[in-house]
Write a protein that holds these residues in place. Sequence first.
Motif, PDB file in Angstrom:
ATOM      1  N   HIS A  25      -6.728  -2.069  -3.493  1.00  0.00           N
ATOM      2  CA  HIS A  25      -7.517  -3.112  -2.834  1.00  0.00           C
ATOM      3  C   HIS A  25      -7.943  -4.183  -3.830  1.00  0.00           C
ATOM      4  CE1 HIS A  25      -7.837  -2.045   1.329  1.00  0.00           C
ATOM      5  NE2 HIS A  25      -7.981  -0.780   1.009  1.00  0.00           N
ATOM      6  N   TYR A  45      -4.775  -6.258  -4.952  1.00  0.00           N
ATOM      7  CA  TYR A  45      -3.876  -6.767  -3.913  1.00  0.00           C
ATOM      8  C   TYR A  45      -3.543  -8.251  -4.101  1.00  0.00           C
ATOM      9  CZ  TYR A  45      -2.166  -8.189   0.632  1.00  0.00           C
ATOM     10  OH  TYR A  45      -1.412  -8.732   1.630  1.00  0.00           O
ATOM     11  N   LYS A 100      -6.536   4.073  -3.801  1.00  0.00           N
ATOM     12  CA  LYS A 100      -6.813   3.109  -2.753  1.00  0.00           C
ATOM     13  C   LYS A 100      -7.673   1.951  -3.268  1.00  0.00           C
ATOM     14  CE  LYS A 100      -8.250   3.673   2.043  1.00  0.00           C
ATOM     15  NZ  LYS A 100      -8.752   4.744   2.919  1.00  0.00           N
ATOM     16  N   PHE A 115       0.823  -1.219   0.000  1.00  0.00           N
ATOM     17  CA  PHE A 115       0.000   0.000   0.000  1.00  0.00           C
ATOM     18  C   PHE A 115       0.852   1.263   0.000  1.00  0.00           C
ATOM     19  CE2 PHE A 115      -3.033  -3.194   1.150  1.00  0.00           C
ATOM     20  CZ  PHE A 115      -4.146  -2.801   0.445  1.00  0.00           C
ATOM     21  N   GLN A 123      -1.031   7.140   3.792  1.00  0.00           N
ATOM     22  CA  GLN A 123      -0.071   6.052   3.883  1.00  0.00           C
ATOM     23  C   GLN A 123       1.215   6.496   4.581  1.00  0.00           C
ATOM     24  OE1 GLN A 123      -0.064   2.753   3.128  1.00  0.00           O
ATOM     25  NE2 GLN A 123      -2.257   2.997   2.859  1.00  0.00           N
TER      26      GLN A 123
END
Lengths: 252, 327
Positions: free
Chosen positions: A132, A135, A128, A118, B78
């Motif tokens: 996801h 991943y 994001k 990430f 992050q």
Amino acid sequence: MDQGILKEDMIRVENVSMNFRLMNDRISSIKEMMTALAKRKVKFKVFHALEDVDFTIQRGDVVGLIGHNGAGKSTLLKIISGIMRPTKGKVWRGANIVPMLELGSGFDYDLSGHENIFLNGAILGYSKEFLHSKYDEIVAFSELAEFIHTPLRNYSSGMLMRLAFSIATVVEPEILIVDEVLAVGDERFQEKSKKRMMELMSGGTTVLFVSHNIDQIREMCNRVVWLDHGKVKMIGEADEVCDAYRKQFLES
Amino acid sequence: MSFSTKITFAFYGIIVYLLGISIYQVIREPNVWAYVVLAVTLLFVFWLLGSRLVSKKKPTVLSRIQAAVQRFSFLIEQLVARDFKTKYKRSVLGIFWSFLNPLLMMAVQYFVFVNLMKLRNLGGQNPMLEHYAVYLLVGIIMFSGFNDCCNQALRSIVYNASLITKVYVPKVIYPTTKVLSAGINLALSILPLYIIVLINRLWPNFSILVLPLGILFLMVFTLGMGYLLSSCVVFFRDIEFLWGVFSTMWMYATPIIYDIGILPNTVQKLMMFNPLYHYIDFVRQIVILQQVPTAQETMICAAFSVGMFAVGLLVFKKTEDKFIFYI
């Protein structure tokens, strides 16, 4: 190349020059600066890393960049990806660029592989939601599922590179900049990563690719730019330029 | 609720908050300063939203800030998360240290200055000294928050050299995230502060609503300081060491353990130029005296914050293209 793809410009490098000022010795403290100023010794040479480089890359092109050490290849890649600003000229980009200049430079070794996917993804500019959704694919490609919750400092260098490569190539970017990253991991993984790169390239991605391996360039690229001492010496079909480049080597 | 509407709500929330405080100042005591505060706030809101009045198409300053925040929010999130995770990774108590650290620091200093050196009530007249533990803790939390932010931001460019030379990310992000994560730490230490406040039987009233403004002023000032320091360090590494000395000097020059009343008159006048004195005093008035600081005090704090932020950002923007040749 697939003729069905519309030929439109993706990157235009317009009269780009880059000068570096080389000081006699780098001044990095106030005291040195003061004494140097007092002695009027702040002299520097100007080094032309790039001079009037001008070319265009079109959608779907796989362009190789060749030249001897110090010809300005890396500097050009940095300017195209926006890391450096050129002294003169400008670069126009038609899409977002994913630079793969050095794999894994954003890794934090105290964090686990999972967390680094990430972190590194965010640094490369992925969203994001995208991370996801991708991943599992990243973990599967890197073959690190067993170790994904282990801190990176316990990884071997091969494992690190595999993870980095998997993160960097999970996108299907419109422009991909690659600086000799195919030599990753063991032989089997090298084959796999090469296949992945080929997949990306045939998918219509525009690629700018630096390598010293002429055979690899010949195999993968359709156009080649030959840089020599910061100037474009030749642009053209891959075979043509590679032949000329090799010939010059044999002569010298 | 989508992410962008959340950001919109947050921004409009801040605008309403600032307007509310300035209107309160005018109602409470309609003097010149109160009107100045109101005028400045209105100007600020106009700057953010003004172009909407001129034409519908032109994007407002606020919408441009929003777009930037939204675009880089995942990266910022992050990087901040990384700071927190690595900071407490191998400690047993983990994030609990954010609460514990200021408490223990205060306990040590309270013991030294009150029990050993009998420093209590040295100022005499200042009613805030009645609650010396709270007085001390506010000072420690504010100053060490500021110092943490600056130390982290100072190194943010130099330590991320390997990233800056390889990936294109707006460089402002590095000092900003460092200040943000140290700022979150500062906000967390408000909790142990309020434990001590309640032990001292200082029941908070509505003035506590202005407390976030005090923290906000300090954070904006610190951001500016962080930009300035991080860009200067790239060119002169000596600043890293000089800053260590300078911040210690600054700490003793700020009334944290002592009261401004013990200083000679001339020094007291000089103190007006110490922004940290104003920020700490601002928060102390809210926490200990339970009153909203005057419009004049608010204006001084705001001026220092905005000024420092502008100077820091300007220096950073002017020099950021040259970073890559020096790191």
